[in-house]
Scaffold this active site. Structure first.
Site, PDB file in Angstrom:
ATOM      1  N   GLU A   1      -6.676   4.944   7.831  1.00 36.38           N
ATOM      2  CA  GLU A   1      -6.311   6.559   7.530  1.00 36.38           C
ATOM      3  C   GLU A   1      -7.546   7.121   6.929  1.00 36.38           C
ATOM      4  O   GLU A   1      -8.088   8.245   7.246  1.00 36.38           O
ATOM      5  CB  GLU A   1      -5.248   6.443   6.652  1.00 36.38           C
ATOM      6  CG  GLU A   1      -4.021   6.194   7.220  1.00 36.38           C
ATOM      7  CD  GLU A   1      -2.840   5.661   6.861  1.00 36.38           C
ATOM      8  OE1 GLU A   1      -2.866   5.497   5.302  1.00 36.38           O
ATOM      9  OE2 GLU A   1      -2.017   5.103   7.275  1.00 36.38           O
TER      10      GLU A   1
ATOM     11  N   GLY B   1       2.836   2.317  10.901  1.00 35.90           N
ATOM     12  CA  GLY B   1       3.887   3.677  10.379  1.00 35.90           C
ATOM     13  C   GLY B   1       4.869   3.655  11.837  1.00 35.90           C
ATOM     14  O   GLY B   1       5.460   4.765  11.633  1.00 35.90           O
TER      15      GLY B   1
ATOM     16  N   SER C   1       3.574  -1.885  10.627  1.00 38.71           N
ATOM     17  CA  SER C   1       5.229  -1.893  10.659  1.00 38.71           C
ATOM     18  C   SER C   1       5.689  -3.441  10.448  1.00 38.71           C
ATOM     19  O   SER C   1       6.501  -3.809  11.218  1.00 38.71           O
ATOM     20  CB  SER C   1       5.350  -1.730  12.143  1.00 38.71           C
ATOM     21  OG  SER C   1       4.920  -0.053  12.377  1.00 38.71           O
TER      22      SER C   1
ATOM     23  N   HIS D   1      -9.561   1.486   5.059  1.00 41.95           N
ATOM     24  CA  HIS D   1      -8.265   1.627   5.707  1.00 41.95           C
ATOM     25  C   HIS D   1      -8.371   2.605   6.862  1.00 41.95           C
ATOM     26  O   HIS D   1      -9.291   3.538   6.535  1.00 41.95           O
ATOM     27  CB  HIS D   1      -7.242   2.342   4.766  1.00 41.95           C
ATOM     28  CG  HIS D   1      -5.669   2.135   5.210  1.00 41.95           C
ATOM     29  ND1 HIS D   1      -5.531   2.992   6.232  1.00 41.95           N
ATOM     30  CD2 HIS D   1      -4.568   1.149   5.167  1.00 41.95           C
ATOM     31  CE1 HIS D   1      -4.042   2.577   6.664  1.00 41.95           C
ATOM     32  NE2 HIS D   1      -3.709   1.565   5.960  1.00 41.95           N
TER      33      HIS D   1
ATOM     34  N   ASN E   1       0.736  -1.560   0.023  1.00 37.41           N
ATOM     35  CA  ASN E   1       0.175  -0.068  -0.077  1.00 37.41           C
ATOM     36  C   ASN E   1       0.816   1.274  -0.052  1.00 37.41           C
ATOM     37  O   ASN E   1       1.429   1.494   0.987  1.00 37.41           O
ATOM     38  CB  ASN E   1      -0.872  -0.061   1.214  1.00 37.41           C
ATOM     39  CG  ASN E   1      -1.730   1.111   1.365  1.00 37.41           C
ATOM     40  OD1 ASN E   1      -1.800   2.008   0.421  1.00 37.41           O
ATOM     41  ND2 ASN E   1      -2.500   1.273   2.539  1.00 37.41           N
TER      42      ASN E   1
ATOM     43  N   GLU F   1      -5.295  -4.520  10.901  1.00 39.33           N
ATOM     44  CA  GLU F   1      -4.306  -3.337  11.069  1.00 39.33           C
ATOM     45  C   GLU F   1      -4.528  -2.776  12.227  1.00 39.33           C
ATOM     46  O   GLU F   1      -5.425  -1.864  12.204  1.00 39.33           O
ATOM     47  CB  GLU F   1      -4.248  -2.533   9.894  1.00 39.33           C
ATOM     48  CG  GLU F   1      -4.020  -3.181   8.604  1.00 39.33           C
ATOM     49  CD  GLU F   1      -3.352  -2.221   7.618  1.00 39.33           C
ATOM     50  OE1 GLU F   1      -2.325  -2.434   6.982  1.00 39.33           O
ATOM     51  OE2 GLU F   1      -3.775  -0.992   7.343  1.00 39.33           O
TER      52      GLU F   1
ATOM     53  N   LYS G   1      -0.008   4.329  -0.410  1.00 40.06           N
ATOM     54  CA  LYS G   1      -0.716   5.444   0.087  1.00 40.06           C
ATOM     55  C   LYS G   1      -0.465   6.679  -0.797  1.00 40.06           C
ATOM     56  O   LYS G   1      -0.603   6.363  -1.976  1.00 40.06           O
ATOM     57  CB  LYS G   1      -0.294   5.742   1.585  1.00 40.06           C
ATOM     58  CG  LYS G   1      -0.142   4.493   2.500  1.00 40.06           C
ATOM     59  CD  LYS G   1      -0.112   4.648   3.781  1.00 40.06           C
ATOM     60  CE  LYS G   1      -0.195   3.307   4.603  1.00 40.06           C
ATOM     61  NZ  LYS G   1      -0.227   3.271   5.810  1.00 40.06           N
TER      62      LYS G   1
HETATM   63  P1  13P Z   1       3.056   0.381   8.023  1.00 41.10           P
HETATM   64  O1  13P Z   1       3.673  -0.767   7.156  1.00 41.10           O
HETATM   65  O2  13P Z   1       3.959   1.416   7.331  1.00 41.10           O
HETATM   66  O3  13P Z   1       2.907   0.373   9.331  1.00 41.10           O
HETATM   67  O4  13P Z   1       1.648   0.479   7.104  1.00 41.10           O
HETATM   68  C1  13P Z   1       0.586  -0.228   7.175  1.00 41.10           C
HETATM   69  C2  13P Z   1      -0.679   0.063   6.445  1.00 41.10           C
HETATM   70  O5  13P Z   1      -1.352   0.987   6.932  1.00 41.10           O
HETATM   71  C3  13P Z   1      -0.798  -0.627   5.230  1.00 41.10           C
HETATM   72  O6  13P Z   1      -2.008  -0.442   4.624  1.00 41.10           O
END
Ligand code: 13P
Length: 256
Positions: free
Chosen positions: A102, A178, A219, A100, A9, A172, A11
């Site tokens: 976010e 992140g 992560s 997601h 992803n 997640e 983003k």
């Molecule tokens: P990270 O791997 O950067 O923690 O992000 C995970 C994520 O949100 C994947 O959709």
């Protein structure tokens, strides 16, 4: 036996040109190391702006597929700024990340909206990758199980499924996205079992067993992926940050 799955992803981290360069670098690593690559399904999710060009790049890579990071729940109409699942399908997209955290946080995406989007994906023969996970506060208050059960059951409510469809669900935990530090693999395994059991309560058992896959995201990197892949209910990973570095991403591939 279900395929192992790795989803990248990206983003909104890169410009479309940067995304295509990154994809070409990843593609070269695959072409030059064919023998060492385990059998797995790789789903790259760049921004909408790069999807068409990305399709060209992955043409010669058999295990590669493309996903979008969202879609709308209607196929067409007066919905300014939205992206149609029908038209995504028409340009060769196979997967759609939905719900997601976010989007839940910044765009107010609610469970009911996610359910409508899941239905729209299935209708258009797109495979949804539904994200669920608790926030830090929910985790602290002991509400993890309730949150992931509720998010899963509302996303799957009233779906018509048959063997031509597939659904992926990614656990997640919002508080480790992140952060450079994942949850313990056993915690992810436990949460995925809760999610799988909730799916069994909503959908036919055979469909859940054969056509659904359960991923972990948050992560994941080259170092920690090994301890997660040993978990029984984890069929693959949804990777953010580490998927932006071609060598690191390829390192994850080699360890799967
Ligand atoms: P990270 O791997 O950067 O923690 O992000 C995970 C994520 O949100 C994947 O959709």
């Amino acid at each position: 036996m279900k395929n192992k799955i790795l989803v990248a992803n990206w983003k909104m981290n890169l410009s479309p040109d940067e995304e295509i360069s990154l994809l070409k670098e990843v593609a070269n690593l695959f072409k030059n190391n064919k023998k060492n690559i385990p059998d797995l399904e790789i789903i790259i999710c760049p921004s909408f702006l790069a999807l068409k060009q990305a399709k060209e790049v992955i043409k010669e890579l058999p295990n590669f597929h493309l996903g979008a990071q969202n879609c709308f729940w209607e196929d067409k109409g007066a919905y300014t700024g939205e992206i149609s699942p029908l038209y995504l399908k028409q340009i060769g997209i196979e997967f759609i990340i939905l719900g997601h955290s976010e989007r839940r946080t910044y765009l107010g995406e609610a469970n009911e909206m996610i359910n409508k989007k899941v239905r729209a994906c299935l209708k258009n023969d797109l495979c949804p990758i539904i994200c669920v996970g608790e926030t830090f506060e929910e985790q602290q208050e002991g509400k993890r199980d309730y949150t992931i059960m509720h998010q899963t059951s509302t996303a799957l409510e009233g779906l018509q499924v048959d063997e031509s469809k597939r659904i992926l669900i990614a656990y997640e935990p919002v508080w480790v996205i992140g952060r450079g530090k994942a949850v313990e693999p056993e915690q992810a395994e436990y949460a995925n079992r809760v999610i799988q059991q909730t799916a069994i309560d909503c959908l036919p058992l055979d469909f859940v067993k054969q056509k659904m896959s359960f991923l972990y995201g948050g992560s994941i990197d080259e170092e920690n992926v090994v301890s997660f892949k040993e978990q029984k209910t984890i069929d693959g990973f949804l990777v953010g940050g580490a998927s932006l570095n071609p060598k690191e991403f390829f390192g994850i591939v080699l360890k799967m």
